[in-house]
Design a protein around this motif. Structure first.
Motif, PDB file in Angstrom:
ATOM      1  N   TYR A 153       0.824  -1.200   0.000  1.00  0.00           N
ATOM      2  CA  TYR A 153       0.000   0.000   0.000  1.00  0.00           C
ATOM      3  C   TYR A 153       0.862   1.255   0.000  1.00  0.00           C
ATOM      4  CZ  TYR A 153       0.860   0.456   5.070  1.00  0.00           C
ATOM      5  OH  TYR A 153       1.441   0.603   6.307  1.00  0.00           O
ATOM      6  N   GLU A 154       0.260   2.352  -0.416  1.00  0.00           N
ATOM      7  CA  GLU A 154       0.878   3.672  -0.380  1.00  0.00           C
ATOM      8  C   GLU A 154      -0.098   4.628   0.282  1.00  0.00           C
ATOM      9  OE1 GLU A 154       1.803   4.785  -4.375  1.00  0.00           O
ATOM     10  OE2 GLU A 154       3.342   3.220  -4.634  1.00  0.00           O
ATOM     11  N   GLU A 155       0.420   5.691   0.895  1.00  0.00           N
ATOM     12  CA  GLU A 155      -0.459   6.669   1.496  1.00  0.00           C
ATOM     13  C   GLU A 155       0.094   8.070   1.351  1.00  0.00           C
ATOM     14  OE1 GLU A 155      -0.787   6.963   5.848  1.00  0.00           O
ATOM     15  OE2 GLU A 155       0.436   5.152   5.936  1.00  0.00           O
ATOM     16  N   VAL A 164      -9.572   9.094   6.814  1.00  0.00           N
ATOM     17  CA  VAL A 164      -8.970   8.172   5.848  1.00  0.00           C
ATOM     18  C   VAL A 164      -9.929   7.836   4.705  1.00  0.00           C
ATOM     19  CG1 VAL A 164      -8.060   5.829   5.541  1.00  0.00           C
ATOM     20  CG2 VAL A 164      -7.393   7.192   7.534  1.00  0.00           C
ATOM     21  N   VAL A 214      -9.774   4.987   1.561  1.00  0.00           N
ATOM     22  CA  VAL A 214      -9.068   3.865   0.948  1.00  0.00           C
ATOM     23  C   VAL A 214      -9.579   3.694  -0.477  1.00  0.00           C
ATOM     24  CG1 VAL A 214      -8.576   1.394   1.050  1.00  0.00           C
ATOM     25  CG2 VAL A 214      -8.778   2.707   3.169  1.00  0.00           C
ATOM     26  N   HIS A 269      -2.741  -0.321  -7.909  1.00  0.00           N
ATOM     27  CA  HIS A 269      -2.759   0.826  -6.996  1.00  0.00           C
ATOM     28  C   HIS A 269      -2.461   2.145  -7.709  1.00  0.00           C
ATOM     29  CE1 HIS A 269       1.396  -0.559  -7.268  1.00  0.00           C
ATOM     30  NE2 HIS A 269       1.778   0.647  -6.887  1.00  0.00           N
ATOM     31  N   SER A 325      -5.538  13.975  -1.131  1.00  0.00           N
ATOM     32  CA  SER A 325      -4.562  13.994  -0.038  1.00  0.00           C
ATOM     33  C   SER A 325      -4.288  15.407   0.456  1.00  0.00           C
ATOM     34  CB  SER A 325      -3.253  13.325  -0.485  1.00  0.00           C
ATOM     35  OG  SER A 325      -2.648  14.034  -1.547  1.00  0.00           O
ATOM     36  N   ARG A 330      -6.362  11.707   4.570  1.00  0.00           N
ATOM     37  CA  ARG A 330      -5.300  10.701   4.552  1.00  0.00           C
ATOM     38  C   ARG A 330      -5.722   9.631   3.549  1.00  0.00           C
ATOM     39  NH1 ARG A 330      -3.450   6.843   9.652  1.00  0.00           N
ATOM     40  NH2 ARG A 330      -1.650   5.855   8.611  1.00  0.00           N
ATOM     41  N   CYS A 331      -5.039   9.570   2.435  1.00  0.00           N
ATOM     42  CA  CYS A 331      -5.439   8.705   1.330  1.00  0.00           C
ATOM     43  C   CYS A 331      -4.538   7.478   1.247  1.00  0.00           C
ATOM     44  CB  CYS A 331      -5.379   9.469   0.012  1.00  0.00           C
ATOM     45  SG  CYS A 331      -6.552  10.835  -0.071  1.00  0.00           S
ATOM     46  N   ILE A 332      -5.165   6.330   1.072  1.00  0.00           N
ATOM     47  CA  ILE A 332      -4.448   5.061   0.995  1.00  0.00           C
ATOM     48  C   ILE A 332      -4.912   4.314  -0.239  1.00  0.00           C
ATOM     49  CG2 ILE A 332      -4.041   2.846   2.135  1.00  0.00           C
ATOM     50  CD1 ILE A 332      -4.668   4.369   4.795  1.00  0.00           C
ATOM     51  N   TYR A 355      -3.927   0.572  -2.435  1.00  0.00           N
ATOM     52  CA  TYR A 355      -3.160  -0.666  -2.305  1.00  0.00           C
ATOM     53  C   TYR A 355      -3.374  -1.558  -3.525  1.00  0.00           C
ATOM     54  CZ  TYR A 355      -7.486  -3.130  -0.976  1.00  0.00           C
ATOM     55  OH  TYR A 355      -8.752  -3.669  -0.969  1.00  0.00           O
ATOM     56  N   VAL A 414      -2.662   0.364   8.987  1.00  0.00           N
ATOM     57  CA  VAL A 414      -2.376   1.790   9.178  1.00  0.00           C
ATOM     58  C   VAL A 414      -2.957   2.301  10.494  1.00  0.00           C
ATOM     59  CG1 VAL A 414      -2.200   2.193   6.701  1.00  0.00           C
ATOM     60  CG2 VAL A 414      -4.410   2.521   7.847  1.00  0.00           C
TER      61      VAL A 414
END
Length: 297
Positions: A14-16, A22, A24, A33, A44, A48-50, A52, A85
């Motif tokens: 994953y990246e954030e 949040v 996802v 991703h 962002s 907080r963006c995630i 994956y 996370v």
């Protein structure tokens, strides 16, 4: 590189970016991703963006056991990313395969879902068309094994609901197809056979959908013919549901029309965050078109 661990030992890359509440992002079968880059960069700024890579899509693990894939597993993997996370609740935004995962996450783990954006969702959902969907999906799985991702991307990437992207934005479409061409053939075939083909039919889930607790936004391209009927059903069935139709748009709406897609998602987040994304007014569900015919209480 950061990885989330699932309960069956699969590692999900994953990246954030960003801070705050949040979100996802869950990708479609034809992407990974990286397919959410326009949304990661935009949202962002305030969230907080995630994003994956699903199991079977490197750099996440590629299990070779078919039993380690499935629709329920795809929904549970969202929870595993949240655990990694350290977050209890989040908004979930998914497209196509990711849209199904987001919807099933809202149904199976409503206590963790602040709201779900379900885009490009509906392929194979109608029992009358499911056999055709399954047959075509089997061909795609075989093509990954026989031709490899590089070769099959040359025709899968210009399918009936992807050519719209190519016509509007050849450069963006080429990047999209390049991601598809890098798919792991084993992971893609196993995903198609064990997630896409056997997933529950949405038209047979209306009782469960009618009890969906989290708010939902459905997004569809008006030329994505495989989802439109299902999305109308979802709008009419899910209590706190809105439907956005993007004009002259195909399947990968978040890449094809990022500004419009982001605008609709922003309005959804604003509505939910301010307790304004309420259940549909019962007066709007009358069988009368004008209100001239009295309806029972």
């Amino acid at each position: 590189m950061p990885y989330a661990a699932t309960d069956d030992g699969c590692r999900l890359y994953y990246e954030e970016a960003g801070t705050g509440t949040v979100i996802v992002f869950v990708h479609e079968f034809g992407g990974d991703h990286r397919s959410w880059e326009p949304q990661m960069r935009h949202f962002s700024r305030w969230y907080r963006c995630i994003t994956y890579a699903a199991r079977g899509f490197p750099p996440s693990d590629v299990p070779t056991d078919p039993q380690r894939y499935g629709q329920a597993r795809a929904a549970a993997d969202i929870g595993a990313v949240l655990d990694a996370v350290g977050v209890e609740k989040a908004y979930v935004v998914g497209n196509s395969m990711g849209g199904f995962a987001a919807l099933h996450f809202a149904l199976s783990q409503p206590q963790r879902c602040l709201g779900a954006v379900v885009a490009g969702c509906g392929y194979g959902a109608d029992p009358a068309r499911n056999a055709t969907f399954r047959a075509e999906s089997a061909v795609v799985a075989e093509a990954f094994e026989r031709e490899g991702a590089q070769q099959m991307s040359t025709w899968y990437g210009v399918g009936p609901a992807r050519v719209q992207f190519q016509a509007k934005d050849p450069r963006g479409h080429a990047e999209h197809v390049a991601v598809l061409a890098e798919h792991d053939a084993v992971g893609a075939a196993l995903t198609m056979r064990n997630v896409q083909i056997p997933r529950p039919l949405l038209f047979e889930m209306t009782d469960e959908l009618s009890r969906c607790e989290p708010p939902v936004l459905i997004i569809a391209g008006d030329e994505d013919n495989g989802v439109l009927e299902a999305d109308l059903m979802l709008k009419r069935t899910i209590p706190r549901c809105g439907l956005a139709i993007l004009p002259r748009t195909g399947h990968v709406s978040n890449l094809e029309e990022p500004a419009l897609f982001n605008l609709f998602v922003e309005r959804f987040l604003l509505g939910v965050g301010n307790d304004a994304w309420t259940p549909r007014d019962r007066r709007a569900m009358s069988s009368s078109m004008t209100g001239a015919v009295a309806q029972p209480e």
